[in-house]
Design an enzyme around this catalytic site. Structure first.
Site, mmCIF file in Angstrom:
data_model
loop_
_atom_site.group_PDB
_atom_site.id
_atom_site.type_symbol
_atom_site.label_atom_id
_atom_site.label_comp_id
_atom_site.label_asym_id
_atom_site.label_seq_id
_atom_site.Cartn_x
_atom_site.Cartn_y
_atom_site.Cartn_z
ATOM 1 C CE LYS A 184 -3.497 -2.523 -0.300
ATOM 2 N NZ LYS A 184 -4.498 -3.320 0.636
HETATM 3 C C1 LIG Z 1 -5.498 -3.992 0.684
HETATM 4 C C2 LIG Z 1 -6.750 -4.707 0.915
HETATM 5 C C3 LIG Z 1 -7.455 -4.398 2.301
HETATM 6 C C4 LIG Z 1 -7.548 -5.436 3.196
HETATM 7 O O1 LIG Z 1 -6.091 -4.146 3.981
HETATM 8 P P1 LIG Z 1 -4.762 -5.248 4.782
HETATM 9 O O2 LIG Z 1 -4.290 -4.875 5.260
HETATM 10 O O3 LIG Z 1 -4.045 -6.288 4.389
HETATM 11 O O4 LIG Z 1 -6.401 -6.411 5.811
HETATM 12 C C5 LIG Z 1 -9.239 -4.467 2.564
HETATM 13 N N1 LIG Z 1 -9.406 -3.847 1.533
HETATM 14 C C6 LIG Z 1 -9.203 -3.211 0.131
HETATM 15 C C7 LIG Z 1 -9.341 -2.752 -1.129
HETATM 16 C C8 LIG Z 1 -7.529 -3.876 -0.221
HETATM 17 O O5 LIG Z 1 -7.028 -3.096 -1.176
#
Ligand SMILES: *Cc1c(COP(=O)(O)O)cnc(C)c1O
Length: 385
Positions: A184
């Protein structure tokens, strides 16, 4: 052609993050403590949010928000098929029913025009996802939510830092969940943040940590240091100070990261603008895109190969790509439980079949970007219809 493989999304970790983690490891406090608290405060200040709660994932933040609002069996929660499974899994975790609403053809965000038709007497929550970092049409969604007494929990896993009509996503009073997963825009390896109003976050904090009430401490003058009460069977979702060590520095660097993301996007757009086989991502005038993903859509009628073959051709040219996302209703669990067919959500399905995400991260050098462009244009040239 590139001689080494370009990975799709490696993390951007510097010496500052490494030193901060080491500092934490050498201290007497490695789990949730002063650095997690400081990260929450600095994150809230950055966005102008009322407050922030650091957790160990965005999934945990979404789940915590639903539990804190008391969502459960008999309730319906509306969300989008164009998302990662976590956004929908958490609805199943609390025993509620997920209701999918198809997406807009340009942004691939949940389509407000189709929302009203999905609302029933059981609907309690809408979870819009700011797909790829492009904010959803918040005004339209909030108008509908308000008219029906619904809560909006935003999945902002991609939307740090993004703005809608001049305001940061996550700066309002409603619950907003961020992800700090390794890929991210800001990473703590694993991690997440929940923003919202202070009263909500206070309850969410209890839900997220065993249901232990800190307020109970205050009711006992003596022995307060050891006494606690469990108010509900909560979860174990806290962020450690080791993770927060990464987050503090990543937050300091976020503006620089975003500047590089925008440069890469501008270079891609310039290179692909006049290519008939390629459809470029949009940025509406009222938003500031977080550019978590650069999602290219192929005009398959102009090509002799499928999207899957296009990805293989790029891989053969040492370019790593990905697909965001396999729509929720195609996954066996959801398909079988709710009897979905691919064309139940035609916009999500049709776009899924022609999309791929190109490398987009602050570590890309100008040469990397040129390599991606060369490879994409080469594949288009070779397989043009
Ligand atoms: C990455 C992601 C999540 C989950 O994030 P985590 O921190 O891995 O739990 C939720 N929603 C979307 C759209 C994502 O891309």
């Amino acid at each position: 052609m590139r001689s080494t493989f370009l990975p799709f999304s490696p993390p951007t970790i510097g010496e500052e993050e490494i030193q901060e983690v080491v500092d934490t490891l050498r201290s007497d406090w490695i789990t949730t403590g002063p650095k997690a608290r400081r990260f929450e405060q600095e994150f809230a200040v950055y966005l102008g949010a009322p407050g922030a709660l650091a957790l160990n994932s965005c999934t945990a933040a979404l789940h915590t928000a639903l539990v804190t609002l008391g969502i459960g069996p008999g309730d319906e929660v509306i969300t989008t098929p164009m998302t990662f499974a976590a956004s929908v899994n958490v609805i199943e975790h609390v025993g509620a029913r997920p209701v999918l609403v198809d997406v807009e053809p340009d942004t691939l965000n949940i389509d407000p025009a189709k929302l009203e038709g999905a609302i029933t007497s059981r609907t309690r929550v809408i979870i819009p996802v700011h797909y790829a970092g492009h904010p959803v049409d918040l005004d339209s969604i909030y108008n509908i939510a308000q008219a029906h007494g619904l809560v909006v929990i935003e999945d902002a896993a991609h939307a740090l830092p993004a703005k809608y009509k001049g305001r940061y996503i996550g700066s309002g009073n409603n619950p907003v969940a961020f992800s700090f997963y390794a890929t991210k825009n800001l990473t703590t390896a694993e991690g997440g943040m929940l923003t919202g109003d202070l009263e909500f976050l206070e309850r969410a904090r209890i839900v997220s940590l065993h249901g232990m009430s800190r307020d109970a401490w205050k009711r006992y003058d003596k022995g307060g240091s050891w006494y606690y009460e469990v108010m509900l069977p909560g979860f174990k979702y806290n962020m450690t100070d080791i993770q927060a060590s990464l987050g503090l520095w990543q937050l300091h660097k976020l503006a620089v990261f975003q500047q590089r993301r925008r440069e890469v996007v501008a270079t891609y757009n310039q290179a692909f603008r006049d290519v008939e086989a390629l459809e470029l991502p949009v940025e509406r005038p009222e938003v500031e895109h977080a550019w978590h993903l650069y999602v290219l859509r192929l005009r398959l009628e102009a090509l002799r190969i499928t999207r899957d073959q296009f990805i293989e051709e790029l891989k053969a040219r040492n370019i790593g790509t990905s697909v965001h996302f396999i729509p929720i209703h195609l996954h066996p669990y959801y398909r079988d439980k709710y009897g979905y067919r691919p064309d139940n959500f035609p916009v999500a399905y049709g776009n899924y079949r022609r999309m791929l995400s190109l490398p987009l991260n602050p570590r890309l050098s100008d040469q990397d970007v040129a390599d991606v462009i060369e490879a994409v244009l080469d594949v288009v040239r070779a397989y043009k219809r």
